[in-house]
Design a protein around this motif. Structure first.
Motif, PDB file in Angstrom:
ATOM      1  N   GLY A  87       0.809  -1.212   0.000  1.00  0.00           N
ATOM      2  CA  GLY A  87       0.000   0.000   0.000  1.00  0.00           C
ATOM      3  C   GLY A  87       0.840   1.257   0.000  1.00  0.00           C
ATOM      4  O   GLY A  87       0.527   2.234  -0.697  1.00  0.00           O
ATOM      5  N   VAL A  88       1.930   1.258   0.774  1.00  0.00           N
ATOM      6  CA  VAL A  88       2.855   2.399   0.791  1.00  0.00           C
ATOM      7  C   VAL A  88       3.422   2.622  -0.607  1.00  0.00           C
ATOM      8  O   VAL A  88       3.439   3.745  -1.124  1.00  0.00           O
ATOM      9  CB  VAL A  88       3.996   2.163   1.804  1.00  0.00           C
ATOM     10  CG1 VAL A  88       5.071   3.236   1.650  1.00  0.00           C
ATOM     11  CG2 VAL A  88       3.463   2.156   3.229  1.00  0.00           C
ATOM     12  N   SER A  89       3.895   1.545  -1.226  1.00  0.00           N
ATOM     13  CA  SER A  89       4.479   1.642  -2.559  1.00  0.00           C
ATOM     14  C   SER A  89       3.466   2.149  -3.572  1.00  0.00           C
ATOM     15  O   SER A  89       3.788   2.966  -4.441  1.00  0.00           O
ATOM     16  CB  SER A  89       5.021   0.274  -2.987  1.00  0.00           C
ATOM     17  OG  SER A  89       5.580   0.330  -4.280  1.00  0.00           O
ATOM     18  N   VAL A 151       2.309   3.184  11.444  1.00  0.00           N
ATOM     19  CA  VAL A 151       1.189   2.403  10.909  1.00  0.00           C
ATOM     20  C   VAL A 151       1.175   1.045  11.606  1.00  0.00           C
ATOM     21  O   VAL A 151       2.227   0.413  11.769  1.00  0.00           O
ATOM     22  CB  VAL A 151       1.283   2.257   9.369  1.00  0.00           C
ATOM     23  CG1 VAL A 151       2.581   1.604   8.941  1.00  0.00           C
ATOM     24  CG2 VAL A 151       0.087   1.493   8.813  1.00  0.00           C
ATOM     25  N   PHE A 152       0.004   0.642  12.063  1.00  0.00           N
ATOM     26  CA  PHE A 152      -0.151  -0.533  12.925  1.00  0.00           C
ATOM     27  C   PHE A 152       0.725  -0.386  14.173  1.00  0.00           C
ATOM     28  O   PHE A 152       1.281  -1.346  14.697  1.00  0.00           O
ATOM     29  CB  PHE A 152       0.191  -1.833  12.186  1.00  0.00           C
ATOM     30  CG  PHE A 152      -0.666  -3.002  12.629  1.00  0.00           C
ATOM     31  CD1 PHE A 152      -1.875  -3.251  12.002  1.00  0.00           C
ATOM     32  CD2 PHE A 152      -0.278  -3.830  13.653  1.00  0.00           C
ATOM     33  CE1 PHE A 152      -2.684  -4.308  12.411  1.00  0.00           C
ATOM     34  CE2 PHE A 152      -1.083  -4.890  14.077  1.00  0.00           C
ATOM     35  CZ  PHE A 152      -2.278  -5.127  13.449  1.00  0.00           C
ATOM     36  N   ASN A 159       2.634  13.150  16.088  1.00  0.00           N
ATOM     37  CA  ASN A 159       2.775  12.448  14.814  1.00  0.00           C
ATOM     38  C   ASN A 159       1.413  11.910  14.379  1.00  0.00           C
ATOM     39  O   ASN A 159       0.426  12.065  15.071  1.00  0.00           O
ATOM     40  CB  ASN A 159       3.778  11.295  14.941  1.00  0.00           C
ATOM     41  CG  ASN A 159       5.185  11.779  15.204  1.00  0.00           C
ATOM     42  OD1 ASN A 159       5.547  12.088  16.333  1.00  0.00           O
ATOM     43  ND2 ASN A 159       5.995  11.855  14.162  1.00  0.00           N
ATOM     44  N   VAL A 160       1.390  11.253  13.228  1.00  0.00           N
ATOM     45  CA  VAL A 160       0.158  10.614  12.783  1.00  0.00           C
ATOM     46  C   VAL A 160       0.366   9.101  12.811  1.00  0.00           C
ATOM     47  O   VAL A 160       1.425   8.605  12.411  1.00  0.00           O
ATOM     48  CB  VAL A 160      -0.263  11.083  11.368  1.00  0.00           C
ATOM     49  CG1 VAL A 160       0.810  10.788  10.343  1.00  0.00           C
ATOM     50  CG2 VAL A 160      -1.591  10.432  10.955  1.00  0.00           C
ATOM     51  N   SER A 161      -0.628   8.390  13.332  1.00  0.00           N
ATOM     52  CA  SER A 161      -0.586   6.932  13.415  1.00  0.00           C
ATOM     53  C   SER A 161      -1.839   6.370  12.754  1.00  0.00           C
ATOM     54  O   SER A 161      -2.952   6.831  13.037  1.00  0.00           O
ATOM     55  CB  SER A 161      -0.526   6.466  14.871  1.00  0.00           C
ATOM     56  OG  SER A 161       0.560   7.037  15.561  1.00  0.00           O
ATOM     57  N   GLN A 300      -2.551   4.836   3.152  1.00  0.00           N
ATOM     58  CA  GLN A 300      -2.769   6.087   3.881  1.00  0.00           C
ATOM     59  C   GLN A 300      -1.477   6.585   4.524  1.00  0.00           C
ATOM     60  O   GLN A 300      -1.208   7.796   4.555  1.00  0.00           O
ATOM     61  CB  GLN A 300      -3.852   5.897   4.949  1.00  0.00           C
ATOM     62  CG  GLN A 300      -5.244   5.682   4.389  1.00  0.00           C
ATOM     63  CD  GLN A 300      -5.740   6.863   3.564  1.00  0.00           C
ATOM     64  OE1 GLN A 300      -5.437   8.008   3.859  1.00  0.00           O
ATOM     65  NE2 GLN A 300      -6.504   6.571   2.513  1.00  0.00           N
ATOM     66  N   ALA A 301      -0.670   5.662   5.021  1.00  0.00           N
ATOM     67  CA  ALA A 301       0.624   6.052   5.591  1.00  0.00           C
ATOM     68  C   ALA A 301       1.529   6.634   4.511  1.00  0.00           C
ATOM     69  O   ALA A 301       2.246   7.621   4.740  1.00  0.00           O
ATOM     70  CB  ALA A 301       1.293   4.844   6.252  1.00  0.00           C
ATOM     71  N   GLY A 302       1.498   6.026   3.313  1.00  0.00           N
ATOM     72  CA  GLY A 302       2.291   6.546   2.199  1.00  0.00           C
ATOM     73  C   GLY A 302       1.859   7.943   1.792  1.00  0.00           C
ATOM     74  O   GLY A 302       2.697   8.818   1.549  1.00  0.00           O
ATOM     75  N   LEU A 303       0.546   8.166   1.726  1.00  0.00           N
ATOM     76  CA  LEU A 303       0.050   9.497   1.373  1.00  0.00           C
ATOM     77  C   LEU A 303       0.428  10.529   2.430  1.00  0.00           C
ATOM     78  O   LEU A 303       0.735  11.680   2.117  1.00  0.00           O
ATOM     79  CB  LEU A 303      -1.475   9.451   1.202  1.00  0.00           C
ATOM     80  CG  LEU A 303      -2.000   8.644   0.010  1.00  0.00           C
ATOM     81  CD1 LEU A 303      -3.527   8.565   0.045  1.00  0.00           C
ATOM     82  CD2 LEU A 303      -1.528   9.252  -1.312  1.00  0.00           C
ATOM     83  N   ALA A 304       0.407  10.106   3.699  1.00  0.00           N
ATOM     84  CA  ALA A 304       0.757  11.031   4.779  1.00  0.00           C
ATOM     85  C   ALA A 304       2.231  11.410   4.723  1.00  0.00           C
ATOM     86  O   ALA A 304       2.586  12.589   4.861  1.00  0.00           O
ATOM     87  CB  ALA A 304       0.419  10.388   6.131  1.00  0.00           C
ATOM     88  N   ILE A 305       3.110  10.428   4.506  1.00  0.00           N
ATOM     89  CA  ILE A 305       4.541  10.744   4.454  1.00  0.00           C
ATOM     90  C   ILE A 305       4.845  11.589   3.230  1.00  0.00           C
ATOM     91  O   ILE A 305       5.717  12.469   3.266  1.00  0.00           O
ATOM     92  CB  ILE A 305       5.396   9.447   4.489  1.00  0.00           C
ATOM     93  CG1 ILE A 305       6.822   9.755   4.958  1.00  0.00           C
ATOM     94  CG2 ILE A 305       5.438   8.758   3.151  1.00  0.00           C
ATOM     95  CD1 ILE A 305       6.944  10.011   6.423  1.00  0.00           C
TER      96      ILE A 305
END
Length: 340
Positions: A87-89, A151-152, A159-161, A300-305
């Motif tokens: 998902g990050v990729s 994430v997880f 920060n955002v989790s 979602q973690a990828g979009l946030a970073i």
């Protein structure tokens, strides 16, 4: 035999083919500056058609970014991390950003070594992921000069989790069973010292109308089997459904029910948690289970970073993402998808 040499395509070639200036071509490809959508899409299409490959070093020098992200995990086997990494990729690949995945194997020295290596590579940000929500992230992540997303795992409030909504997932499972007419539902789950197990168990208790029973144990098939034997050795009315805290537990539960000459789902319905497909699809009958949407968590973690590396503002704190229910045959209602 004559050798054929192919000249590397340059930004000038792209600009010439698109009929724009070099600066406009650069802004279009890097999604910077004021370039209208039509021109940007045209430049990108032509760049792809003529085989233009951006010079990563020159790009990083101009933008002061490395276009790389580090992903640190303690998930030795990758069951949780690999879907999240996908998902990050997916979120980053179209922006020319690569991901370095580093496994720590719960070794603090290895975690420190990986982090140092990522910082030396000048990654633009770090994504930390764990195998349980209540695991303390490495303290070294707290004061980094680059963005960190969890994430997880639950990071600091600043920060955002991104974490799965375990309460909503448990509610999905119990509500589905109740809608099908099951009323005597027991819950067999993992260790009580796991936050996720406690959240799911508490939601189960709140969702059940009649004397809810929770059996805490291991995240294993063996525990599912033993707990089921214990449940059916008790006196009184037997349960007509079992909500399991993991798919591994559910497989053990189904094996025990079979050995007790009880049919799934005719005598007892079973619902799992995880949608670990190597188990849930191969269980007989195939297992109805809660999917934590790990790939979406990673996306979602990828979009946030990505946003943070661009100095864009994002909401901080814990973001709980909804789970979904994958309905198969173990609860006797294939094809229904209730949502709450």
């Amino acid at each position: 035999m004559r050798k054929i040499f192919h000249r590397r395509r340059t930004l000038r070639d792209v600009a010439l083919a698109a009929g724009v200036s070099i600066s406009t071509a650069s802004n279009a490809l890097n999604e910077t500056g004021r370039v209208n959508i039509e021109t940007r899409d045209k430049v990108k299409r032509i760049a792809q058609e003529i085989g233009f490959l951006p010079n990563a070093l020159a790009r990083s020098l101009l933008s002061k970014r490395s276009f790389t992200i580090g992903m640190i995990t303690n998930d030795t086997y990758g069951r949780l991390t690999l879907p999240m990494a996908a998902g990050v990729s997916e979120a980053l690949v179209d922006h020319g950003i690569s991901v370095f995945l580093c496994a720590t194997n719960n070794d603090q020295r290895l975690a420190t070594s990986h982090l140092q290596a990522l910082l030396e590579k000048q990654v633009d940000g770090i994504i930390f992921t764990a195998t349980r929500l209540d695991l303390e992230p490495p303290v070294e992540l707290l004061n980094l000069p680059i963005p960190v997303v969890y994430v997880f795992a639950q990071g600091p409030n600043q920060n955002v989790s991104f974490v799965p909504d375990d309460a909503q997932g448990a509610r999905l499972a119990v509500t589905h069973l109740k809608r099908l007419g099951y009323s005597r539902i027991v819950h067999i789950t993992g260790p009580q010292d796991y936050l996720a197990a406690r959240i799911r168990a508490e939601t189960y208790r709140e969702s059940c109308d009649r004397s809810p029973e929770v059996f805490f144990g291991d995240w294993s098939e063996d525990w599912g089997y033993v707990a089921t034997e214990k449940v059916f050795s008790q006196g009184g009315k037997q349960p007509d459904a079992i909500f399991c805290g993991s798919d591994e537990i559910a497989r053990g539960v189904i094996d025990a029910l079979r050995d007790l000459d009880l049919s799934v789902p005719n005598d007892v319905a079973v619902v799992g948690f995880d949608n670990w497909e190597v188990i849930s699809r191969q269980t007989r009958p195939p297992l109805t289970t809660v999917d934590m949407e790990l790939k979406e968590l990673g996306r979602q973690a990828g979009l946030a970073i990505l946003a943070l590396t661009r100095d864009e503002a994002i909401d901080t704190g814990i973001q709980r993402l909804s789970c979904s229910l994958v309905v198969r045959e173990s609860c006797g209602a294939e094809g229904s998808h209730p949502q709450v």
